[in-house]
Scaffold this active site. Structure first.
Site, PDB file in Angstrom:
ATOM      1  N   HIS A   1       0.845  -1.207   0.000  1.00 58.64           N
ATOM      2  CA  HIS A   1       0.000   0.000   0.000  1.00 58.64           C
ATOM      3  C   HIS A   1       0.871   1.243   0.000  1.00 58.64           C
ATOM      4  CE1 HIS A   1       0.787  -0.482   4.288  1.00 58.64           C
ATOM      5  NE2 HIS A   1       0.270   0.705   4.542  1.00 58.64           N
TER       6      HIS A   1
ATOM      7  N   HIS B   1       1.462   3.972   1.871  1.00 52.89           N
ATOM      8  CA  HIS B   1       1.989   4.777   2.976  1.00 52.89           C
ATOM      9  C   HIS B   1       3.514   4.927   2.889  1.00 52.89           C
ATOM     10  CE1 HIS B   1      -1.825   4.123   5.616  1.00 52.89           C
ATOM     11  NE2 HIS B   1      -1.953   5.137   4.787  1.00 52.89           N
TER      12      HIS B   1
ATOM     13  N   ASP C   1       6.006   4.852   4.898  1.00 50.84           N
ATOM     14  CA  ASP C   1       6.906   3.889   5.550  1.00 50.84           C
ATOM     15  C   ASP C   1       6.923   2.541   4.826  1.00 50.84           C
ATOM     16  OD1 ASP C   1       4.214   3.624   6.580  1.00 50.84           O
ATOM     17  OD2 ASP C   1       4.981   2.327   8.171  1.00 50.84           O
ATOM     18  N   HIS C   2       6.161   2.429   3.734  1.00 51.90           N
ATOM     19  CA  HIS C   2       6.169   1.215   2.914  1.00 51.90           C
ATOM     20  C   HIS C   2       6.752   1.457   1.522  1.00 51.90           C
ATOM     21  CE1 HIS C   2       3.621  -1.229   5.716  1.00 51.90           C
ATOM     22  NE2 HIS C   2       3.471  -0.003   6.179  1.00 51.90           N
TER      23      HIS C   2
ATOM     24  N   HIS D   1      -7.354  -0.813   5.697  1.00 49.90           N
ATOM     25  CA  HIS D   1      -6.332   0.124   6.181  1.00 49.90           C
ATOM     26  C   HIS D   1      -6.175   1.248   5.154  1.00 49.90           C
ATOM     27  CE1 HIS D   1      -2.650   1.450   8.156  1.00 49.90           C
ATOM     28  NE2 HIS D   1      -1.978   1.301   7.032  1.00 49.90           N
TER      29      HIS D   1
ATOM     30  N   ASP E   1      -0.046  -3.776   6.298  1.00 48.44           N
ATOM     31  CA  ASP E   1      -0.678  -3.272   7.527  1.00 48.44           C
ATOM     32  C   ASP E   1      -2.131  -3.739   7.642  1.00 48.44           C
ATOM     33  OD1 ASP E   1       1.688  -2.001   8.068  1.00 48.44           O
ATOM     34  OD2 ASP E   1       0.951   0.027   7.691  1.00 48.44           O
TER      35      ASP E   1
ATOM     36  N   HIS F   1       4.822  -4.614  10.867  1.00 49.19           N
ATOM     37  CA  HIS F   1       5.233  -3.902  12.087  1.00 49.19           C
ATOM     38  C   HIS F   1       5.358  -4.849  13.283  1.00 49.19           C
ATOM     39  CE1 HIS F   1       4.755   0.326  10.703  1.00 49.19           C
ATOM     40  NE2 HIS F   1       3.776  -0.155   9.954  1.00 49.19           N
TER      41      HIS F   1
HETATM   42 ZN    ZN Z   1       0.064   1.752   6.469  1.00 54.28          ZN
END
Ligand code: ZN
Length: 258
Positions: free
Chosen positions: A56, A58, A60-61, A114, A131, A169
């Site tokens: 996805h 985001h 941090d990905h 998410h 996530d 995570h």
């Molecule tokens: Zn995320």
């Protein structure tokens, strides 16, 4: 089985490095939010990066995707319904990614909740779910609805018990504390909380988990269990008509849980 190693990034992300079964010098990475620790891991193991899988959008990905793709010429795969930082092969539910020379094959599952376009990659007995599912927890509903997320989790939960689940995570310990608040009578939750507490005290990694384990300890996969339903109804102060409402109550409860 795949050989998968965790690459730690930021405070609690895991970027999963997958060694290609067909070409032992080649690797793929899932959700590289930061290029630097991936570069270090590739160098350490003498691997060439050939493919990048994104679940996805985001930061941090995807933060390291562009740099890694440019430097290594790795092919990027990502969700068709989301924006990616560079050219990529868009994937949707039911698509199969087959990288013959690497010996890698993944089936794509659309798992909205998410984010709306979130996908997971399933193959070789492993699931890379970003996530969506965490050990003893699930992702926050940033874009989707409770009904969408529950449907995504139900589809994941239909995979075999022994499926190795690679979440993005390290949230397991705090998730288990919440699971124990929802189901104080669940012996599996209490046992796992004890074991994970000891593992985390040594900075150990609690992943991958398995779906069999998650079905026993994860309140978000247990919305139809009478104990979880009763806890949600007590929290809401009213009877709840179905699993979606139970899910929505425990998701909101977790959002404010400390
Ligand atoms: Zn995320």
């Amino acid at each position: 089985m795949l050989e998968v190693s965790p690459v730690r990034a930021f405070s609690d992300n895991y970027l999963w490095l997958v060694r290609a079964p067909g070409d032992r010098r080649a690797a793929a990475v899932v959700d590289p939010g930061d290029a630097r620790p991936v570069e270090a891991a590739l160098e350490q193991h003498g691997l060439a990066l050939r493919a990048i899988f994104v679940t996805h959008h985001h930061p941090d990905h995807v933060g390291g995707v562009q740099a890694l793709a440019a430097r290594h010429g790795a092919e990027v795969f990502g969700p068709a319904r989301e924006r990616m930082p560079c050219d990529f092969r868009p994937l949707d539910d039911g698509d199969v990614v087959s990288l013959a020379e690497l010996g890698l094959e993944f089936r794509v599952m659309a798992v909205p909740g998410h984010t709306l376009g979130h996908v997971a990659y399933h193959g070789h007995g492993a699931l890379f779910c970003g996530d969506t599912l965490f050990s003893a927890g699930c992702g926050r509903l940033f874009e989707g609805t409770a009904a969408q997320m529950l449907d995504s989790l139900d589809r994941i939960a239909a995979l075999p018990d022994e499926t190795q689940v690679y979440c993005a995570h390290e949230y397991t310990l705090s998730n288990l504390r919440f699971a124990a608040a929802v189901e104080p009578g669940n012996a599996d939750v209490l046992e796992t909380l004890e074991a994970v507490g000891q593992l985390r005290a040594r900075d150990g990694i609690t992943l991958p988990t398995t779906l069999g384990r998650e079905r026993r300890i994860n309140p978000f996969l247990r919305c139809r269990e009478p104990a979880v339903r009763a806890a949600a109804e007590a929290r809401a102060g009213t009877p709840l008509p179905g699993a979606t409402e139970v899910f929505a109550v425990i998701r909101a409860w977790k959002d404010g849980f400390r």
